[in-house]
Design an enzyme around this catalytic site. Structure first.
Site, mmCIF file in Angstrom:
data_model
loop_
_atom_site.group_PDB
_atom_site.id
_atom_site.type_symbol
_atom_site.label_atom_id
_atom_site.label_comp_id
_atom_site.label_asym_id
_atom_site.label_seq_id
_atom_site.Cartn_x
_atom_site.Cartn_y
_atom_site.Cartn_z
ATOM 1 C CE LYS A 35 -3.931 1.895 2.654
ATOM 2 N NZ LYS A 35 -4.823 1.675 3.815
ATOM 3 C CB SER B 231 -8.153 3.503 2.780
ATOM 4 O OG SER B 231 -7.322 2.901 3.748
ATOM 5 C CB SER C 262 -8.350 0.505 5.565
ATOM 6 O OG SER C 262 -9.159 1.639 5.473
HETATM 7 N N1 GLN Z 1 -13.218 3.881 6.432
HETATM 8 C C1 GLN Z 1 -12.535 4.251 7.620
HETATM 9 C C2 GLN Z 1 -12.090 5.695 7.532
HETATM 10 O O1 GLN Z 1 -12.332 6.296 6.554
HETATM 11 C C3 GLN Z 1 -11.362 3.343 7.863
HETATM 12 C C4 GLN Z 1 -10.159 3.723 7.127
HETATM 13 C C5 GLN Z 1 -8.960 2.891 7.463
HETATM 14 O O2 GLN Z 1 -9.064 1.838 8.106
HETATM 15 N N2 GLN Z 1 -7.804 3.381 7.083
HETATM 16 O O3 GLN Z 1 -11.516 6.247 8.421
#
Ligand code: GLN
Length: 452
Positions: A56, A131, A155
């Site tokens: 990532k 994400s 994410s």
């Molecule tokens: N969807 C969640 C957020 O927007 C989780 C994101 C993540 O785990 N990086 O914060």
């Protein structure tokens, strides 16, 4: 696609050839947009050519760009390896390319990336989740053996679920955050996205362990899990009934079927409701944005990435940040600065910390009588592009994953069924803090039952 377990047995020569084929395949599949960039001249590990792993774009690979899919970090080159990268290099793996994500890991669709969207390999009209959408799409599309993502509120688990793969978030502190670009430091955790549970355990074993370079690293001995995986162990599994009932019909059906199969396989199923369900989302979005507003203050045009043309110091801060951050990141910085501001600190931030302790306690109470907790990963299958563009709708759809981060627990998501359109539906298994082995054993058992 060969599994990680198989790939680790290949000779250096075979890996070299495999990588050449993989590079061609990725080029042919450019429209999926899983990778932002392929690394050429990858760092050589001890065994020569390493098994390629997708990374990532918020994990540092020395001498390669790391941008968190943001405009503000264009041109920034990582000066050192994240601890997880040093660890994979030592284990016969190597970083193969960086994958797309929501800007600064804020989101659940990968639509907020500076580079544009990533398509869900199961249905190109749908989002891959986020994400870590690029990492999950790469594994789901057969463009990566395995990938690393980061999980602040789901994410790793959520995109893995939407792309039909396995996503594992270890307990907070199990995997070093050194070299991971911070979003919300008390919630962030790096985790594997893989084709199956065994591979998740293998990759977890490789990246886990105490790291003195990360002050929040858990000072515990890492005991390997993959060599002890046991699908015959029987667990008391607590299904969160009110959470399940809030999911759509297809998700309920698939999970209920899987619960029956777990029962038939000899697991003891019990049911409980979560009282905290109305606090999860609010608590998470106060704490995560508060920490994000502090963490992202470092991107000001002085040390990292882009600097806007400017006449004065304050002009530089304002222009660099206004031009460099996307809308969602700006929204969260504003929200985070607001909940931390002197007049509102007690009303929001302190209250959220109390709610966080309460959520953690509710999990601990369940674990007095159950080994594992069972719940959905998402309220429905992969949404179409644009369906989650309203921020509140998007935040609410994180309901099943964020409590786990607030409580610091290990959790895995794995496919248990499909809807009529052949879209994947996953279940989530949560365990006690640092009890990764039970989570993986439970998932291994479930995977065996589902795959037959
Ligand atoms: N969807 C969640 C957020 O927007 C989780 C994101 C993540 O785990 N990086 O914060």
């Amino acid at each position: 696609m060969i599994t990680l377990e198989e790939a680790l047995k290949l000779s250096s020569e075979d890996i070299k050839n495999f990588k050449k084929e993989l590079a061609v395949k990725i080029n042919k599949n450019k429209e999926i947009g899983a990778y932002i960039e392929q690394f050429t001249n990858e760092p050589i590990n001890e065994s020569g050519d390493g098994v390629p792993i997708a990374i990532k774009d918020n994990i540092q690979v020395k001498n390669w760009s790391i941008t968190c899919a943001s405009k503000i970090l264009q041109g920034y080159v990582a000066p050192y390896n994240a601890t997880v990268i040093d660890k994979i290099l030592k284990s016969g793996l190597s970083p193969f390319g960086r994958t797309n994500m929501d800007e600064f890991a804020m989101g659940n669709t990968t639509e907020s990336s500076f580079y544009g969207k990533t398509l869900n390999p199961l249905d190109c009209s749908r989002v891959p989740g986020g994400s870590s959408g690029g990492s999950a799409a790469a594994v789901g599309a057969g463009l990566a053996i395995a990938a690393l993502g980061s999980d602040t509120g789901g994410s790793v688990r959520q995109p893995a679920a939407l792309c039909g793969c396995v996503g594992f978030k270890p307990s907070y502190g199990r995997v070093s955050r050194y070299g991971l670009a911070a979003y919300s430091s008390s919630l962030d955790q790096i985790g594997p996205i893989t084709q199956n549970v065994k591979d998740a355990a293998i990759l977890y074993d490789i990246i886990a362990g105490y790291d003195p370079k990360d002050s929040t690293s858990a000072n515990l001995e890492h005991i390997s899990t993959s060599d002890k995986l046991n699908s015959d162990k029987k667990f008391t599994i607590c299904v969160i009934e009110n959470y399940l009932k809030e999911a759509d019909e297809d998700t309920q059906k698939a999970l209920n079927l899987s619960i029956n199969k777990l029962k038939e396989a000899g697991h003891n199923i019990v049911y409980r409701n979560f009282v905290n369900s109305k606090y999860d989302v609010a608590t998470y979005y106060i704490i995560a944005t508060a920490e994000a507003s502090a963490n992202l203050s470092r991107y000001d045009g002085v040390r990292y990435g882009n600097r806007a043309d400017c006449d004065s110091l304050s002009d530089m801060y304002i222009k660099t940040r206004s031009d460099g951050f996307g809308d969602e990141v700006k929204r969260r910085i504003l929200l985070g600065a607001f909940v931390l501001s002197s007049g509102y600190y007690d009303a929001y931030y302190v209250k959220a910390q109390k709610a966080r302790a309460y959520i953690k306690k509710e999990y601990e109470d369940i674990f007095k009588t159950a080994d594992l907790v069972y719940l959905p990963v998402t309220p429905k299958v992969a949404p179409k592009f644009g369906d989650l563009c309203d921020p509140l709708t998007s935040y609410l759809s994180d309901i099943y994953t964020i409590g786990v981060n607030l409580a610091g627990l290990p959790a895995i998501s794995l496919p248990v069924g499909k809807n009529a359109d052949n879209l994947s539906i996953s279940a989530q298994i949560v365990g006690k803090a640092y009890d990764e082995q039970s989570v993986l054993d439970g998932a291994y058992s479930l995977e065996k039952i589902i795959r037959g």
